[in-house]
Design a protein around this motif. Structure first.
Motif, PDB file in Angstrom:
ATOM      1  N   LYS A  63      -1.699  -1.544  -7.965  1.00 34.22           N
ATOM      2  CA  LYS A  63      -2.828  -1.230  -8.785  1.00 34.22           C
ATOM      3  C   LYS A  63      -3.216   0.176  -8.322  1.00 34.22           C
ATOM      4  CE  LYS A  63      -7.463  -2.711 -10.342  1.00 34.22           C
ATOM      5  NZ  LYS A  63      -7.408  -1.584 -11.232  1.00 34.22           N
ATOM      6  N   TYR A  64      -3.208   1.187  -9.187  1.00 28.90           N
ATOM      7  CA  TYR A  64      -3.336   2.543  -9.143  1.00 28.90           C
ATOM      8  C   TYR A  64      -4.879   2.755  -9.022  1.00 28.90           C
ATOM      9  CZ  TYR A  64       1.481   4.310  -9.472  1.00 28.90           C
ATOM     10  OH  TYR A  64       2.827   4.478  -9.396  1.00 28.90           O
ATOM     11  N   LYS A  65      -5.293   3.652  -8.118  1.00 22.61           N
ATOM     12  CA  LYS A  65      -6.762   4.093  -8.066  1.00 22.61           C
ATOM     13  C   LYS A  65      -6.877   5.426  -7.579  1.00 22.61           C
ATOM     14  CE  LYS A  65     -11.101   2.657  -5.792  1.00 22.61           C
ATOM     15  NZ  LYS A  65     -11.179   2.720  -4.252  1.00 22.61           N
ATOM     16  N   LEU A  66      -7.567   6.193  -8.468  1.00 28.20           N
ATOM     17  CA  LEU A  66      -7.852   7.615  -7.948  1.00 28.20           C
ATOM     18  C   LEU A  66      -8.675   7.749  -6.727  1.00 28.20           C
ATOM     19  CD1 LEU A  66      -8.408   9.976 -11.137  1.00 28.20           C
ATOM     20  CD2 LEU A  66      -6.433  10.094  -9.593  1.00 28.20           C
ATOM     21  N   SER A  67      -8.099   8.518  -5.788  1.00 23.66           N
ATOM     22  CA  SER A  67      -9.044   8.751  -4.676  1.00 23.66           C
ATOM     23  C   SER A  67     -10.162   9.877  -4.862  1.00 23.66           C
ATOM     24  CB  SER A  67      -8.322   9.034  -3.508  1.00 23.66           C
ATOM     25  OG  SER A  67      -7.170   8.326  -3.525  1.00 23.66           O
ATOM     26  N   MET A  68      -9.694  10.875  -5.747  1.00 23.33           N
ATOM     27  CA  MET A  68     -10.551  11.891  -6.117  1.00 23.33           C
ATOM     28  C   MET A  68     -10.566  12.320  -7.588  1.00 23.33           C
ATOM     29  SD  MET A  68     -10.833  14.940  -3.227  1.00 23.33           S
ATOM     30  CE  MET A  68     -10.881  13.823  -1.811  1.00 23.33           C
ATOM     31  N   LYS A  69     -11.528  12.398  -8.149  1.00 28.06           N
ATOM     32  CA  LYS A  69     -11.626  12.532  -9.558  1.00 28.06           C
ATOM     33  C   LYS A  69     -11.795  13.979  -9.805  1.00 28.06           C
ATOM     34  CE  LYS A  69     -13.295   8.177 -10.904  1.00 28.06           C
ATOM     35  NZ  LYS A  69     -14.268   7.360 -11.611  1.00 28.06           N
ATOM     36  N   VAL A  70     -11.250  14.803 -10.482  1.00 24.17           N
ATOM     37  CA  VAL A  70     -11.264  16.225 -10.818  1.00 24.17           C
ATOM     38  C   VAL A  70     -11.704  16.448 -12.251  1.00 24.17           C
ATOM     39  CG1 VAL A  70     -10.232  18.280 -10.340  1.00 24.17           C
ATOM     40  CG2 VAL A  70      -9.312  16.267  -9.170  1.00 24.17           C
ATOM     41  N   PRO A  71     -13.123  16.296 -12.290  1.00 22.95           N
ATOM     42  CA  PRO A  71     -13.507  16.461 -13.862  1.00 22.95           C
ATOM     43  C   PRO A  71     -13.336  18.031 -14.464  1.00 22.95           C
ATOM     44  CG  PRO A  71     -15.137  15.791 -12.271  1.00 22.95           C
ATOM     45  CD  PRO A  71     -14.034  15.615 -11.660  1.00 22.95           C
ATOM     46  N   LYS A  72     -13.563  18.896 -13.328  1.00 21.97           N
ATOM     47  CA  LYS A  72     -13.563  20.004 -13.840  1.00 21.97           C
ATOM     48  C   LYS A  72     -12.476  20.715 -13.099  1.00 21.97           C
ATOM     49  CE  LYS A  72     -18.371  20.367 -15.623  1.00 21.97           C
ATOM     50  NZ  LYS A  72     -19.546  20.390 -15.001  1.00 21.97           N
ATOM     51  N   PRO A  73     -11.323  20.750 -13.391  1.00 18.89           N
ATOM     52  CA  PRO A  73     -10.144  21.354 -12.633  1.00 18.89           C
ATOM     53  C   PRO A  73     -10.216  22.957 -12.617  1.00 18.89           C
ATOM     54  CG  PRO A  73      -9.256  20.611 -14.685  1.00 18.89           C
ATOM     55  CD  PRO A  73     -10.594  20.057 -14.692  1.00 18.89           C
ATOM     56  N   VAL A  74      -9.934  23.377 -11.382  1.00 19.97           N
ATOM     57  CA  VAL A  74      -9.874  24.920 -10.971  1.00 19.97           C
ATOM     58  C   VAL A  74      -8.572  25.465 -12.043  1.00 19.97           C
ATOM     59  CG1 VAL A  74      -9.412  26.614  -9.439  1.00 19.97           C
ATOM     60  CG2 VAL A  74     -11.069  24.802  -9.097  1.00 19.97           C
ATOM     61  N   TYR A 107       0.906  -1.385   0.035  1.00 21.25           N
ATOM     62  CA  TYR A 107       0.041  -0.001  -0.232  1.00 21.25           C
ATOM     63  C   TYR A 107       0.835   1.321  -0.025  1.00 21.25           C
ATOM     64  CZ  TYR A 107      -3.903   2.949   1.037  1.00 21.25           C
ATOM     65  OH  TYR A 107      -4.734   3.920   1.113  1.00 21.25           O
ATOM     66  N   ALA A 108       0.669   2.059  -0.847  1.00 20.32           N
ATOM     67  CA  ALA A 108       1.255   3.576  -1.025  1.00 20.32           C
ATOM     68  C   ALA A 108       0.216   4.561  -1.338  1.00 20.32           C
ATOM     69  CB  ALA A 108       2.490   3.417  -1.911  1.00 20.32           C
ATOM     70  N   ALA A 109      -0.027   5.608  -1.094  1.00 22.05           N
ATOM     71  CA  ALA A 109      -0.923   6.591  -1.159  1.00 22.05           C
ATOM     72  C   ALA A 109      -0.651   8.152  -1.042  1.00 22.05           C
ATOM     73  CB  ALA A 109      -2.333   6.369  -0.493  1.00 22.05           C
ATOM     74  N   THR A 110      -1.235   8.739  -1.906  1.00 19.55           N
ATOM     75  CA  THR A 110      -0.777  10.376  -1.397  1.00 19.55           C
ATOM     76  C   THR A 110      -2.200  10.607  -0.769  1.00 19.55           C
ATOM     77  OG1 THR A 110      -2.029  11.069  -3.784  1.00 19.55           O
ATOM     78  CG2 THR A 110       0.209  10.848  -4.015  1.00 19.55           C
ATOM     79  N   ALA A 111      -1.957  11.555  -0.217  1.00 20.40           N
ATOM     80  CA  ALA A 111      -3.131  12.126   0.729  1.00 20.40           C
ATOM     81  C   ALA A 111      -2.998  13.919   0.832  1.00 20.40           C
ATOM     82  CB  ALA A 111      -3.148  11.645   2.136  1.00 20.40           C
ATOM     83  N   SER A 112      -3.841  14.655   1.487  1.00 19.77           N
ATOM     84  CA  SER A 112      -3.973  16.009   2.046  1.00 19.77           C
ATOM     85  C   SER A 112      -4.525  16.276   3.049  1.00 19.77           C
ATOM     86  CB  SER A 112      -4.764  16.539   0.425  1.00 19.77           C
ATOM     87  OG  SER A 112      -4.917  18.055   1.109  1.00 19.77           O
TER      88      SER A 112
END
Lengths: 311, 397
Positions: free
Chosen positions: A246-257, A179-184
């Motif tokens: 296996k990569y998995k997006l935690s947060m989709k950003v369909p309309k980026p600022v 397990y590896a992940a980015t976070a904020s």
């Protein structure tokens, strides 16, 4: 997902520490301690979190905590984990290592690589504020392209750092860890889930947390969480997990600022808005876009060119 | 009173003897990285692990820096810890050495002494340990495989004593001891268990009793921390002596801070550490047969330095020849000789001092070389004027 009311009210990382107002890493430490479900031993690399939380004879930590050196945090964690294995207590105690981006991306990467390869059961949390803030804002391997630091100043010829940020999670995931992940620090719920997932893994896990630094990034101390959020919403810092490769997006950003909304409040990027460095601003935007596309592709997401024109 | 137990004599080289001692001491964690001439220690220990002869957690780290860092972590978590290194490996550990002593972590580390680069050289001298002389570790020098075995066993007791709580290095000369096969008298496992027991940590990383280790310590407290380390070092000699007494009762072998050979009535004495002592005793014996009053003082316990013991032993010695196995560039003397000179100043003994640097990078030190040192010291003892600057024995100009 965790409900706010489920979080413990106790503070294992106590108030009274001497981190700056609006410090992203301090918030990271606090949420981490709330996320932990088992007794923990903390290993802390040299850096802001260490120097400002344990000024003898005071300590902000209500858990067993140790600081040793700058580059050896993962190695010390290895030793603690080996000792817990010898004592038959490894399953009962979480070993958590905290390192800043300098202590992780740069000077500590060898020890981290060794510990990941040996599959020690521990969680490594890199709080990334994108430069050596503790020593006075010098560039690290985590500093993004274009950012001004005291060793990559925005000069009249060279506009800040010219190299891109290292792919820490890619490097860690390449060790074949579970397990590896980015976070904020802005998305506490996502972060807590990831801390719990990371500590539940039997073996090493790595979390890479973007933790803004008002002093080093040069923004108002009230804006830390807002900027951390914008980093995700502009696709500057994609949130994703890598589970068994296996990569998995935690947060989709369909309309980026627009990226500018993240960059503009920060003094470290101010020079990029001067007409003579327009090319460099474009380059940074290109890098952000290509990084997002790379991650999206790894996550099996369709790549849509949605980065709007600046403005 | 315990009786001296019968002991099997086993053919072992120095590295094997140390690894065997660590096995018998039932270390909880070994974290190590291979480097010539220490390699046999980690290889043998790996054999014990692979064959299930030990319960030890063996952490095969990616560098010596991480080896000692992991040892610090394990020691802080309460485990009995062992590691081994040599030369560049010890140099790479340098900052961790200070950390281990400053955090008061009991760790036993064998050092197969070897020259430092450049130029690269894998053979014996004491440059590696002398480069870390002031790191706050107890430093023991063994003369042969037997001593390396005996001291390694004793080192666990010394390091883990609550009055000490300091790391210990057991030094053995690279190749000369590490790779030379000898008959080593070994104690039964049960005797070793009785002797070294189990570590009982006073403080450790424990969720049931949380403590902060390694806090930032500013000018208002740093000096007091260092002073406590000095005190711990000062409290060490009686502990070493007590452990040595206990060890003698079981093994029949007597250890102390120094070992004397015909020093009592000597006019000239050679002081040395490690494997060279045997050659020095052979030469001294021959010279005694010629009626020359010479002796050999071998230092086992280099740190804490046995100042008082040495002053007493040298009080009537007219001239002392000190053999250094490392260069102290730009200094008036080699490191060991500087300590003897300091001893002389502090205790006001009258012996004259000559310093010889020899045996660098594995260069053989022959009986004729040692004889030269004795002869010069005897001339000096007679009152004949001699050159008192450092001499580099057997070096081509």
């Amino acid at each position: 997902m965790v409900a706010l009311k489920e979080l413990p009210t106790r503070e294992l990382f106590g108030p009274g520490h001497r981190m700056c107002t609006g410090c992203g890493p301090a918030a990271t430490a606090r949420i981490t301690m709330k996320a932990l479900e088992k007794p923990a031993i903390i290993v802390n690399a040299t850096g802001c979190l260490e120097v400002a939380s344990t000024i003898y004879p005071d300590t902000a930590w209500k858990v067993p905590w140790v600081h040793t050196l700058f580059e050896n945090t993962a190695a010390v964690a290895s030793g603690i984990e080996a000792s817990l294995q010898a004592q038959g207590r490894a399953d009962a105690v979480d070993v958590i290592a905290f390192g800043g981006d300098g202590g992780t991306f740069d000077i500590g990467i060898q020890a981290l690589s060794g510990a990941l390869e040996r599959k020690h059961d521990f969680t490594y949390i890199c709080y990334d504020n994108e430069a050596y803030m503790n020593t006075g804002i010098q560039r690290s391997g985590a500093t993004p392209y274009g950012a001004a630091t005291t060793t990559t100043p925005a000069g009249s010829k060279i506009p800040g750092k010219l190299n891109p940020k290292k792919d820490l999670i890619g490097i860690c995931a390449a060790h074949g860890i579970e397990y590896a992940a980015t976070a904020s620090v802005a998305f506490w719920n996502d972060y807590i889930s990831k801390v719990r997932r990371a500590t539940a893994v039997k073996g090493p896990a790595v979390l890479h947390v973007l933790a803004p630094c008002p002093l080093g990034w040069r923004f108002d101390t009230s804006e830390t969480i807002k900027l951390a959020k914008l980093a995700v919403q502009t696709r500057y810092f994609p949130l994703y997990e890598v589970e068994n490769g296996k990569y998995k997006l935690s947060m989709k950003v369909p309309k980026p600022v627009p990226l500018e909304e993240f960059l503009k409040p920060q003094g470290r990027f101010r020079h990029l808005f001067a007409p003579e460095f327009a090319r460099n601003l474009e380059e940074l935007k290109k890098q952000v876009e290509s990084n997002w596309n790379r991650i999206a592709q790894l996550c099996g997401e369709p790549i849509v060119q949605t980065q709007p024109a600046s403005g | 009173m315990a009786k001296v137990v019968s002991q099997k004599i086993v053919g072992m080289n120095g590295d094997e003897a140390v690894a065997f001692a660590a096995k018998q001491a039932k270390v909880d964690v070994v974290a190590a990285y291979p480097i010539t001439p220490q390699t046999i220690m980690v290889e043998r220990f790996s054999d014990y692990v692979a064959d299930g002869e030990v319960d030890t957690q063996f952490v095969c780290v990616e560098s010596e820096h991480s080896a000692l860092s992991a040892c610090v972590g394990s020691s802080l978590a309460g485990s009995r810890v062992f590691t081994a290194t040599s030369s560049q490996g010890l140099a790479l550990m340098h900052e961790v050495l200070y950390l281990a002593s400053g955090l008061r972590t009991p760790i036993v580390m064998a050092v197969a002494n070897r020259a430092l680069s450049a130029p690269i050289n894998i053979h014996n001298d004491h440059s590696d340990m002398m480069g870390s002389r002031d790191c706050g570790w107890i430093q023991i020098y063994a003369e042969n495989a037997q001593e390396a075995y005996d001291w390694t066993l004793q080192a666990f007791r010394i390091a883990e004593d609550h009055n000490v709580s300091l790391p210990v290095t057991v030094n053995l000369d690279g190749f000369t001891i590490s790779h030379a096969m000898e008959g080593v008298a070994i104690l039964e496992d049960g005797e070793v268990s009785k002797l070294v027991g189990k570590r009982q940590p006073k403080y450790r990383l424990d969720p049931d009793n949380p403590m902060t280790f390694g806090a930032l310590t500013l000018p208002d407290y740093y000096s007091e921390f260092k002073r406590q380390q000095v005190d711990a070092m000062d409290k060490t000699p009686p502990v070493i002596a007590a452990v040595a007494d206990e060890f003698k009762k079981v093994s029949g072998r007597q250890y102390s801070d120094v070992s004397c050979f015909n020093v009592e009535d000597a006019e000239a004495v050679v002081i040395c550490m490690g494997s060279i002592a045997g050659t020095a005793r052979t030469v001294a014996t021959r010279l005694r047969q010629q009626g020359k009053r010479v002796g050999v003082l071998k230092i086992w316990q280099y740190r804490p330095f046995p100042t008082r013991t040495i002053a007493e032993l040298l009080s009537k010695v007219k001239c002392t020849g000190v053999i250094d196995r490392a260069v102290s560039f730009g200094a008036p003397y080699g490191a060991l000789c500087s300590d003897i000179a300091s001893t002389k100043v502090q205790t006001q003994i009258q012996t004259r001092i000559l310093n010889v640097v020899c045996g660098l990078g594995g260069r053989d030190v022959k009986p004729t070389d040692i004889e030269q040192v004795f002869e010069k010291a005897l001339r000096c003892a007679d009152g004949t004027p001699v050159d008192t600057s450092v001499s580099y024995l057997g070096v081509r100009q």
